[in-house]
Design a protein around this motif. Structure first.
Motif, short mmCIF file in Angstrom:
data_model
loop_
_atom_site.label_atom_id
_atom_site.label_comp_id
_atom_site.label_asym_id
_atom_site.label_seq_id
_atom_site.Cartn_x
_atom_site.Cartn_y
_atom_site.Cartn_z
N ARG A 32 -3.90 -3.03 4.42
CA ARG A 32 -3.15 -2.18 3.48
C ARG A 32 -2.58 -3.06 2.37
O ARG A 32 -2.45 -4.27 2.51
CB ARG A 32 -2.01 -1.44 4.19
CG ARG A 32 -0.94 -2.33 4.76
CD ARG A 32 0.13 -1.53 5.50
NE ARG A 32 1.19 -2.39 6.01
CZ ARG A 32 1.12 -3.07 7.14
NH1 ARG A 32 0.03 -3.00 7.89
NH2 ARG A 32 2.13 -3.84 7.53
N TYR A 33 -2.27 -2.42 1.28
CA TYR A 33 -1.59 -3.08 0.17
C TYR A 33 -0.12 -2.69 0.12
O TYR A 33 0.73 -3.46 -0.27
CB TYR A 33 -2.26 -2.71 -1.16
CG TYR A 33 -3.36 -3.66 -1.58
CD1 TYR A 33 -3.10 -4.69 -2.46
CD2 TYR A 33 -4.66 -3.52 -1.10
CE1 TYR A 33 -4.09 -5.57 -2.86
CE2 TYR A 33 -5.66 -4.38 -1.50
CZ TYR A 33 -5.37 -5.41 -2.38
OH TYR A 33 -6.35 -6.28 -2.77
N ASP A 38 2.54 6.02 0.88
CA ASP A 38 2.51 5.85 -0.57
C ASP A 38 1.07 5.72 -1.07
O ASP A 38 0.69 6.34 -2.07
CB ASP A 38 3.32 4.60 -0.96
CG ASP A 38 3.32 4.37 -2.47
OD1 ASP A 38 3.73 5.29 -3.20
OD2 ASP A 38 2.90 3.29 -2.91
N GLU A 39 0.26 4.92 -0.37
CA GLU A 39 -1.13 4.77 -0.77
C GLU A 39 -1.87 6.10 -0.71
O GLU A 39 -2.60 6.47 -1.64
CB GLU A 39 -1.84 3.73 0.11
CG GLU A 39 -1.47 2.29 -0.20
CD GLU A 39 -2.38 1.29 0.51
OE1 GLU A 39 -3.34 1.72 1.18
OE2 GLU A 39 -2.12 0.07 0.39
N VAL A 40 -1.68 6.83 0.38
CA VAL A 40 -2.37 8.12 0.54
C VAL A 40 -1.97 9.08 -0.57
O VAL A 40 -2.83 9.73 -1.19
CB VAL A 40 -2.06 8.73 1.92
CG1 VAL A 40 -2.56 10.18 1.99
CG2 VAL A 40 -2.70 7.90 3.03
N ARG A 42 -0.85 8.50 -3.57
CA ARG A 42 -1.34 8.10 -4.90
C ARG A 42 -2.84 8.30 -5.03
O ARG A 42 -3.34 8.65 -6.10
CB ARG A 42 -0.94 6.66 -5.19
CG ARG A 42 0.57 6.50 -5.35
CD ARG A 42 0.96 5.10 -5.75
NE ARG A 42 0.42 4.74 -7.06
CZ ARG A 42 0.59 3.54 -7.62
NH1 ARG A 42 1.29 2.61 -6.97
NH2 ARG A 42 0.08 3.27 -8.79
N VAL A 43 -3.58 8.11 -3.94
CA VAL A 43 -5.02 8.38 -3.98
C VAL A 43 -5.27 9.87 -4.16
O VAL A 43 -6.16 10.29 -4.91
CB VAL A 43 -5.71 7.87 -2.71
CG1 VAL A 43 -7.17 8.35 -2.65
CG2 VAL A 43 -5.66 6.35 -2.64
N GLN A 44 -4.49 10.69 -3.49
CA GLN A 44 -4.66 12.14 -3.58
C GLN A 44 -4.42 12.66 -5.00
O GLN A 44 -4.99 13.68 -5.40
CB GLN A 44 -3.72 12.84 -2.59
CG GLN A 44 -4.12 12.64 -1.14
CD GLN A 44 -3.08 13.15 -0.17
OE1 GLN A 44 -1.89 13.24 -0.49
NE2 GLN A 44 -3.50 13.48 1.04
N GLN A 45 -3.61 11.94 -5.76
CA GLN A 45 -3.30 12.35 -7.13
C GLN A 45 -4.13 11.60 -8.17
O GLN A 45 -4.34 12.10 -9.27
CB GLN A 45 -1.81 12.12 -7.42
CG GLN A 45 -0.87 12.88 -6.50
CD GLN A 45 -1.05 14.39 -6.61
OE1 GLN A 45 -1.21 14.93 -7.70
NE2 GLN A 45 -1.04 15.07 -5.47
N GLY A 46 -4.57 10.40 -7.82
CA GLY A 46 -5.27 9.57 -8.80
C GLY A 46 -6.58 9.05 -8.26
O GLY A 46 -7.54 9.79 -8.05
N VAL A 47 -6.63 7.74 -7.97
CA VAL A 47 -7.86 7.14 -7.45
C VAL A 47 -7.52 5.84 -6.73
O VAL A 47 -6.65 5.09 -7.15
CB VAL A 47 -8.89 6.90 -8.59
CG1 VAL A 47 -8.30 6.03 -9.69
CG2 VAL A 47 -10.17 6.29 -8.06
N GLY A 48 -8.20 5.62 -5.62
CA GLY A 48 -8.03 4.38 -4.86
C GLY A 48 -9.32 3.58 -4.87
O GLY A 48 -10.42 4.13 -4.91
N LEU A 49 -9.18 2.27 -4.83
CA LEU A 49 -10.32 1.35 -4.77
C LEU A 49 -10.21 0.54 -3.49
O LEU A 49 -9.18 -0.10 -3.24
CB LEU A 49 -10.32 0.42 -5.98
CG LEU A 49 -11.38 -0.69 -5.98
CD1 LEU A 49 -12.79 -0.11 -6.05
CD2 LEU A 49 -11.15 -1.65 -7.15
N THR A 50 -11.25 0.58 -2.67
CA THR A 50 -11.22 -0.15 -1.41
C THR A 50 -12.45 -1.03 -1.27
O THR A 50 -13.53 -0.71 -1.77
CB THR A 50 -11.11 0.82 -0.21
OG1 THR A 50 -10.99 0.07 1.00
CG2 THR A 50 -12.30 1.74 -0.11
N GLU A 222 -6.71 0.97 6.39
CA GLU A 222 -5.80 1.88 7.09
C GLU A 222 -5.71 3.21 6.33
O GLU A 222 -5.79 4.29 6.92
CB GLU A 222 -4.42 1.24 7.21
CG GLU A 222 -3.44 2.02 8.06
CD GLU A 222 -2.11 1.30 8.20
OE1 GLU A 222 -1.72 1.01 9.34
OE2 GLU A 222 -1.47 1.03 7.16
N THR A 223 -5.57 3.13 5.01
CA THR A 223 -5.52 4.34 4.19
C THR A 223 -6.87 5.03 4.17
O THR A 223 -6.95 6.26 4.25
CB THR A 223 -5.08 3.99 2.76
OG1 THR A 223 -3.75 3.48 2.81
CG2 THR A 223 -5.11 5.21 1.85
#
Length: 229
Positions: A32-33, A38-40, A42-50, A222-223
């Motif tokens: 995790r970062y 919080d990560e979940v 923000r991804v639901q509203q924007g975009v996550g990079l893994t 984890e996210t």
């Protein structure tokens, strides 16, 4: 004696930016970062990079490739299409048919070295399979603003009408040759990016930089696991 652990080409960037690292399937990967919730959010509203470089990646070549895909995945696909299958033991496999005689098979579920050998042993004589798990860096974008980020990075036409779910293409991403696969999650659009290892950190950093305007955040497995279960 402990077993050696592999590192992604993005390992140094993960550590530099404060990721919590953990052992996963023989690799050291970011768990995790930030806080999971919080990560979940923000991804639901924007975009996550893994970073998904730890997955199995198998290069498949041969004139019998389409026939093998039809028999193995029960899917009749053509070039620049992909298909997904699940084995009896629950292993998820995705085959990207880049050309009629060349494709990339990935296994995004937990695995062992023995699993790689088993998958390759199942290939008929007319096919040639090569384990390229350590050759490619695999990155995945997840979230409603994926396209906002990708349109700043590639000239590929990613309009949904031309690049629908389970479609794959070759092209340049951040001016680096690579492969792209659209593989939507249940609730979110998702895009895989495969580039050779020597460009992994550069592409990761470029995506992070370009994505700031789109609320992109790096996330750990984890996210990712939370979003996919």
């Amino acid at each position: 004696m402990p077993s050696p652990q592999k590192q992604s080409s993005v390992h140094a960037a993960h550590v530099e930016h404060g990721a919590v690292m953990a052992h996963k399937d023989g690799w050291v990967m970011p768990e995790r970062y930030a806080d999971l919730n919080d990560e979940v959010s923000r991804v639901q509203q924007g975009v996550g990079l893994t970073d998904r470089s730890d997955i199995i990646k198998i290069d498949v070549k041969g004139s019998a490739l389409q026939t093998w895909v039809k028999q193995t995945f029960d899917a009749d696909i053509k070039a620049q299409e992909a298909c997904r299958g699940i084995t009896d033991d629950g292993t998820v496999r995705i085959c990207c048919l880049m050309r009629v005689d060349w494709g990339l098979m990935i296994v995004p579920t937990p695995h062992t070295a023995e699993r790689v050998d088993t998958l390759m042993e199942q290939a008929p004589g007319a096919l040639h399979m090569t384990d390229v798990s350590s050759v490619y860096t695999a990155l995945q974008l997840i979230g409603p603003r994926c396209l906002d980020v990708l349109q700043k990075l590639t000239s590929l036409d990613l309009r949904p009408s031309l690049f629908s779910n389970l479609t794959c293409k070759q092209g340049t991403i951040a001016k680096v040759p690579g492969l792209m696969l659209r593989d939507d999650l249940a609730a979110y659009p998702s895009y895989w990016i495969f580039i050779t290892r020597e460009y992994g950190e550069f592409v990761w950093e470029t995506i992070c930089d370009v994505g700031k305007a789109c609320d992109l955040i790096p996330i750990g497995y984890e996210t990712y696991r939370y979003l996919t279960t």
